[in-house]
Motif scaffolding. Sequence first.
Motif, mmCIF file in Angstrom:
data_model
loop_
_atom_site.group_PDB
_atom_site.id
_atom_site.type_symbol
_atom_site.label_atom_id
_atom_site.label_comp_id
_atom_site.label_asym_id
_atom_site.label_seq_id
_atom_site.Cartn_x
_atom_site.Cartn_y
_atom_site.Cartn_z
ATOM 1 N N UNK A 51 1.916 22.374 -28.944
ATOM 2 C CA UNK A 51 0.852 23.353 -29.076
ATOM 3 C C UNK A 51 0.033 23.477 -27.790
ATOM 4 N N UNK A 52 -0.214 22.360 -27.113
ATOM 5 C CA UNK A 52 -0.975 22.433 -25.860
ATOM 6 C C UNK A 52 -0.178 23.158 -24.793
ATOM 7 N N UNK A 53 1.110 22.828 -24.695
ATOM 8 C CA UNK A 53 1.950 23.488 -23.696
ATOM 9 C C UNK A 53 2.098 24.974 -24.024
ATOM 10 N N UNK A 54 2.267 25.278 -25.320
ATOM 11 C CA UNK A 54 2.376 26.693 -25.687
ATOM 12 C C UNK A 54 1.073 27.414 -25.349
ATOM 13 N N UNK A 55 -0.036 26.792 -25.693
ATOM 14 C CA UNK A 55 -1.329 27.416 -25.457
ATOM 15 C C UNK A 55 -1.523 27.798 -24.005
ATOM 16 N N UNK A 56 -1.099 26.932 -23.112
ATOM 17 C CA UNK A 56 -1.410 27.182 -21.699
ATOM 18 C C UNK A 56 -0.270 27.882 -20.967
ATOM 19 N N UNK A 57 0.969 27.502 -21.234
ATOM 20 C CA UNK A 57 2.080 28.088 -20.485
ATOM 21 C C UNK A 57 2.787 29.170 -21.291
ATOM 22 N N UNK A 58 2.345 29.408 -22.515
ATOM 23 C CA UNK A 58 2.939 30.414 -23.397
ATOM 24 C C UNK A 58 4.454 30.243 -23.499
ATOM 25 N N UNK A 59 4.892 28.997 -23.532
ATOM 26 C CA UNK A 59 6.326 28.748 -23.672
ATOM 27 C C UNK A 59 6.564 27.670 -24.713
ATOM 28 N N UNK A 88 7.895 20.891 -13.163
ATOM 29 C CA UNK A 88 7.972 21.246 -11.758
ATOM 30 C C UNK A 88 9.332 21.844 -11.396
ATOM 31 N N UNK A 89 10.393 21.182 -11.860
ATOM 32 C CA UNK A 89 11.733 21.587 -11.429
ATOM 33 C C UNK A 89 12.304 22.730 -12.270
ATOM 34 N N UNK A 90 12.023 22.711 -13.570
ATOM 35 C CA UNK A 90 12.706 23.677 -14.436
ATOM 36 C C UNK A 90 11.840 24.877 -14.804
ATOM 37 N N UNK A 91 10.556 24.647 -15.089
ATOM 38 C CA UNK A 91 9.756 25.748 -15.635
ATOM 39 C C UNK A 91 8.916 26.474 -14.593
ATOM 40 N N UNK A 92 8.408 25.732 -13.610
ATOM 41 C CA UNK A 92 7.529 26.378 -12.627
ATOM 42 C C UNK A 92 8.227 27.513 -11.875
ATOM 43 N N UNK A 93 9.509 27.316 -11.468
ATOM 44 C CA UNK A 93 10.170 28.435 -10.778
ATOM 45 C C UNK A 93 10.315 29.678 -11.661
ATOM 46 N N UNK A 94 10.146 29.515 -12.975
ATOM 47 C CA UNK A 94 10.341 30.638 -13.902
ATOM 48 C C UNK A 94 9.012 31.223 -14.377
ATOM 49 N N UNK A 112 7.255 33.608 -13.541
ATOM 50 C CA UNK A 112 7.181 35.073 -13.671
ATOM 51 C C UNK A 112 8.373 35.639 -14.436
ATOM 52 N N UNK A 113 9.264 34.755 -14.898
ATOM 53 C CA UNK A 113 10.482 35.223 -15.560
ATOM 54 C C UNK A 113 10.216 35.612 -17.001
ATOM 55 N N UNK A 114 11.107 36.408 -17.609
ATOM 56 C CA UNK A 114 10.947 36.751 -19.022
ATOM 57 C C UNK A 114 10.982 35.499 -19.905
ATOM 58 N N UNK A 115 10.296 35.552 -21.043
ATOM 59 C CA UNK A 115 10.166 34.334 -21.846
ATOM 60 C C UNK A 115 11.515 33.842 -22.382
ATOM 61 N N UNK A 116 12.460 34.754 -22.549
ATOM 62 C CA UNK A 116 13.774 34.339 -23.034
ATOM 63 C C UNK A 116 14.444 33.393 -22.035
ATOM 64 N N UNK A 117 14.299 33.685 -20.745
ATOM 65 C CA UNK A 117 14.897 32.837 -19.712
ATOM 66 C C UNK A 117 14.302 31.437 -19.770
ATOM 67 N N UNK A 118 12.981 31.370 -20.002
ATOM 68 C CA UNK A 118 12.307 30.074 -20.059
ATOM 69 C C UNK A 118 12.774 29.300 -21.292
ATOM 70 N N UNK A 119 12.917 30.024 -22.405
ATOM 71 C CA UNK A 119 13.351 29.389 -23.652
ATOM 72 C C UNK A 119 14.742 28.782 -23.494
#
Lengths: 293, 233
Positions: free
Chosen positions: A25-33, A80-86, A88-95
Amino acid sequence: MSFLSHLISGVSLGSIYAIIALGYTMVYGIAKMLNFAHGDVIMVGAYACFFIVSRYGMSPLLGVLLSVAVCTLLGILIERLAYKPLRAAPSLAVLITAIGISYLLQNSAQLLWTSNPKVFTSVVGAGSLKFAGGRLSISVTAIVTIVICAVIMLALTWFTGKTKMGKAMRACSEDKGAAQLMGINVNFTISMTFAIGSALAAIAGVLLCSAYPTLMPTTGSMPGIKAFTAAVFGGIGSIPGALLGGTLLGIIEIFGKAYISTQLSDAIVFAVLIIVLLVKPTGLLGTRIQEKV
Amino acid sequence: MLKVTNINVYYGAIHAVKDVTLEVNEGEIVTLIGANGAGKSTTLQTISGLLRSRSGNISFLDENIGVIAPHKIVERGLAQVPEGRRVFLRMTVRENLEMGAYTQKASGVAADLEHAYALFPRLKERQRQVAGTLSGGEQQMLAMGRAMMSRPKLLMLDEPSMGLAPILVEQIFDIITEMNREGVTILLVEQNAQMALSVANRAYVLETGGIVLHGDASELIGNEDVKRAYLGG
């Protein structure tokens, strides 16, 4: 008496779900992922503790602390390695990336530690307390789990409500652009959130394996999914929601097992989620604030 | 103080800001006026670092800020009140103001809070209220108070009058001139050209991404093209 005993096991299991759900929930709240690798961080935490305590014979307290340290670093590293580069990417790519990281962690664990289950030694001791002339017995693990969950909730409420960093996290979760205009370093704040969520995952992993001592590379995945359900159930993004959702889910699961059917208990848990979301799509404590124009 | 030279900003293939050059000197109120979609907000967001220019240069107090992170730009003394106010709706009025002071040392925050409350007495009355429950005008005051908490040398305001009743617009503009008298340089983006030109020293007119006119505000108020296009005359 059996009702009371089931209730306490439910609250105890629910406390573990709640601690894991806080990370979601904290990660979703802030990174919307949705960080689907979160469940596997739990598993890594449990393995870390297992090796420190059972293999190297260090004290359980040291095992917990080191496992928290390992998971914190792992969480920061994953972000740092997996999510930060994304970012600006669409949420599907992050998922999809998150699911990929989940499999990467599980398979790495299999490679390193094999898929043979390990027997986890409880870090809190195996005893139980007897009440009502021995008719009600509560395991020490259950009590410790509930107490730790309560302490974590209080600490997080204080952190997000009173500290500068905690308030910055809430600001970022509402509006990252505006937060940047306040001089808040958004990347650092997100990184901190992952660190806290992963530290909690380590604690949850140790508590989970203390209560259910079979440790395998897939140990984290089902509790991870259930805790995610708990987070959505309570209202994703809401810290009290994670506590409420987690506790209710634990109680429903244990009652389902005790009074309805052992095989159906998971199905019941998810059915309740579906019903709640049909009636209240934002979850029990989720809110949506209307913007003023 | 602020020198923007030939910046070009794109949204994908759309060229939103074309070779914009503008300058703000210490102590001035400069306004950037133009129709909806002319590129005013894009220009401000680029100065704040939220968007990046593909070419050109942005310098603030003789430092190239076009390459530094947005949160560091705030530390340099350049704050923005964004379009649509963007206060933190779930946080209290006081917490919003504290967020404005994020770059400041804790020791000075209490005095700055008092200063913000002096500028906007309404905020003091409502300091424990969640910002989402404030009216539009109060949210605008909060957004301005919040920006002042970072002790800006240059404050950029993006459409502070948007959606407000005329009486509130007057009040907001009075406070802008008051802030300026206290030594804060102002860069004001407005669609309400009449109001903006009446308080500004100088003005730039932006049309479809490029600057088409600039000069003293008093001159532009009398300019026939400006009257026809922006002043309803």
